[in-house]
Design a protein around this motif. Structure first.
Motif, PDB file in Angstrom:
ATOM      1  N   SER A 331     -33.631   4.780   4.148  1.00 11.83           N
ATOM      2  CA  SER A 331     -32.333   4.817   3.475  1.00 11.83           C
ATOM      3  C   SER A 331     -31.528   6.068   3.806  1.00 11.83           C
ATOM      4  CB  SER A 331     -32.521   4.740   1.965  1.00 11.83           C
ATOM      5  OG  SER A 331     -33.226   5.875   1.492  1.00 11.83           O
ATOM      6  N   GLY A 332     -32.142   7.038   4.492  1.00 15.53           N
ATOM      7  CA  GLY A 332     -31.452   8.297   4.770  1.00 15.53           C
ATOM      8  C   GLY A 332     -31.546   9.307   3.654  1.00 15.53           C
ATOM      9  N   GLY A 333     -32.472   9.087   2.739  1.00 12.10           N
ATOM     10  CA  GLY A 333     -32.678  10.009   1.626  1.00 12.10           C
ATOM     11  C   GLY A 333     -34.004   9.727   0.967  1.00 12.10           C
ATOM     12  N   PRO A 334     -34.318  10.401  -0.116  1.00 13.54           N
ATOM     13  CA  PRO A 334     -35.601  10.181  -0.790  1.00 13.54           C
ATOM     14  C   PRO A 334     -35.739   8.752  -1.291  1.00 13.54           C
ATOM     15  CG  PRO A 334     -34.519  12.173  -1.591  1.00 13.54           C
ATOM     16  CD  PRO A 334     -33.509  11.443  -0.769  1.00 13.54           C
ATOM     17  N   TYR A 335     -36.987   8.331  -1.443  1.00 12.65           N
ATOM     18  CA  TYR A 335     -37.289   6.998  -1.974  1.00 12.65           C
ATOM     19  C   TYR A 335     -38.314   7.134  -3.086  1.00 12.65           C
ATOM     20  CZ  TYR A 335     -39.341   2.370  -2.485  1.00 12.65           C
ATOM     21  OH  TYR A 335     -39.815   1.199  -3.008  1.00 12.65           O
TER      22      TYR A 335
END
Length: 500
Positions: A331-335
């Motif tokens: 997603s291009g960020g934390p999950y």
């Protein structure tokens, strides 16, 4: 393995990852979003909507206001966050690596004098903007994007795991790096705790190649007066910590540095490490060794506050269920495997137990307390619920979950177990809410005698408002809404910087 710096550990691998197409890297992210036989249509939630970076630095004076700005609010409300500059390929981006941009509103005598947003001028940012960098480039140079705090007449933008803080002036121009009068050796931290009673600033610093983390104490003279090395395995990420009158509370979660990922060019080479035990440590402030207590795996993000209760320690904090992927899953960020909630952990060193109770199970982040009570018993806390942030954190492989969340600011009465919710419209993403006392010099004032300030997106204008709530009338209409000329993307942390 070669020695890693922040630049080659956390940023320099992007091009390698794009070329190699390893699973979880940029090329792998694109493939994960493509349906069989269909062209890839990647979704980048941390570059879209409320997260979309702004492209200009704005300056506006005499801002329009709905309502009335309290005359006692004289100072600056600042907030830091990642705002990527010059991004050519969204696949080679991670939200946490965006260049830091500080947004600020200057309040004085009932007026909103100005709004400014400025990138932190590291050497990289200066180069991208075509500006000179008028000083030697420091090691691990990075445009601090996580917090901005007042410290003894200075304004410091903070970043964890390596970079020195950057000092800003009162108009948000970058002055240069700051090393606490030459006494800071090595990494600093994104989160600090200022004990107003002792006049001390505390931090926990970590670094990918260390076999320890460091507890730093900055004394009232502004110098790092004590450094305690705490041995840890696996180089964990310690984003935040807590402080009481007796202890420094160190939370060692199973998010650890991945040397192999750094070598192959992972954007953020930190992984959920199932072999790394989750534990909480109590380091006596008076000196001594850490008392470690193991507990069930979870990911903690931020502490609200902590205090001593007899022989036990109480910590209020936001947590995510295990596992948690700082590097994300496309997603291009934390999950996160679920949304963050507010919990209370009670640490009992005598029996070696950590009791956990959910205070509020609704999605929320960025808990804050009246800063005068850091390390002391508190009754109230404040947090923010931003629908787009919760959705972005739960997005995997570029595909958001089929769930709905709301926008709100939340006040917690932790003595009576009650909450007050200031609800916000759809699309009105709310950032961190910071409490500001009405009269900081009045020690007899009630703990919640003051205001909460937060940047909130106005979907009708396509720009942000600085929303000012009376903390004792939290669900009522805002005391004032200061209308800004542009957006304030969802980001990280901020502070009220009162006039001297």
């Amino acid at each position: 393995m070669a020695e890693h710096t922040r630049r080659n550990v956390l940023r320099g691998g992007a091009a390698v990852a794009a070329a190699a197409g390893f699973p979880g890297g940029p090329a792998g992210q694109q493939a994960a979003t493509a349906a069989p036989g269909q062209p890839a249509e990647p979704h980048h939630p941390f570059l879209e909507g409320a997260f979309a970076p702004v492209t200009e630095e704005l300056t506006a004076f005499d801002l329009p206001v709905t309502g009335r700005i309290p005359h006692e609010l004289n100072g600056r409300f600042l907030r830091n966050g990642p705002n990527v500059l010059g991004l050519e390929d969204p696949r080679a981006h991670h939200w946490m690596q965006g260049e830091g941009m500080v947004h600020g509103v200057r309040l004085r005598d009932g007026r909103a004098e100005w709004y400014r947003n400025r990138w932190v001028r590291s050497s990289q940012v200066a180069g991208k903007l075509g500006e000179p960098y008028p000083r030697p480039v420091p090691p691990d140079d990075f445009p601090s994007n996580t917090h901005v705090i007042p410290y003894r007449g200075r304004i410091l933008a903070l970043q964890e795991s390596g970079p020195l803080p950057y000092e800003l002036d009162g108009e948000l121009n970058t002055v240069g790096t700051y090393d606490f009068r030459g006494t800071l050796k090595g990494a600093f931290a994104a989160h600090t705790k200022f004990d107003a009673h002792a006049g001390e600033l505390h931090a926990i610093a970590y670094y990918p190649t260390w076999d320890h983390v460091r507890h730093l104490v900055v004394d009232p003279a502004g110098r790092v007066s004590r450094t305690t090395r705490i041995p840890v395995a696996d180089a964990p990420m310690l984003h935040d910590f807590a402080l009481t009158e007796k202890y420094v509370v160190v939370i060692d979660a199973p998010v650890t540095f991945d040397p192999a990922g750094a070598e192959r060019g992972d954007l953020v080479p930190y992984v959920w490490n199932r072999k790394h035990p989750m534990r909480v440590g109590l380091l006596p402030r008076a000196g001594g060794t850490v008392r470690w207590i193991e507990t069930d795996p979870a990911y903690y993000s931020h502490t609200l506050n902590a205090y001593d209760e007899g022989s036990r320690v109480v910590v209020d904090l936001t947590t995510y269920p295990a596992p948690f992927y700082v590097a994300g899953r496309g997603s291009g960020g934390p999950y996160g495997a679920g949304h963050p909630v507010l919990e209370r952990w009670t640490i009992d060193p005598h029996h070696g137990r950590v009791g956990k109770v959910t205070i509020d199970g609704r999605p929320q982040e960025f808990p804050r307390v009246n800063e005068a009570l850091v390390s002391r018993r508190h009754r109230y806390g404040y947090s923010a619920a931003a629908a787009e942030m919760t959705l972005a954190y739960e997005t995997a492989d570029g595909n958001p979950p089929d769930r709905a969340f709301s926008n709100a600011l939340i006040k917690h009465d932790l003595l009576r177990g009650r909450t007050q919710v200031h609800r916000l419209p759809t699309g009105a993403a709310a950032g961190e809410a910071v409490f500001v006392p009405r009269d900081a010099g009045d020690r007899r004032a009630a703990e919640d005698d003051g205001y909460t300030l937060a940047y909130v997106h106005d979907p009708e204008r396509g720009a942000a408002d600085l929303v000012i709530l009376a903390a004792q009338d939290f669900t009522g209409e805002p005391v004032a809404r200061v209308h800004l000329p542009g957006r304030v993307p969802l980001g990280f942390h901020g502070s009220w910087i009162p006039d001297a």
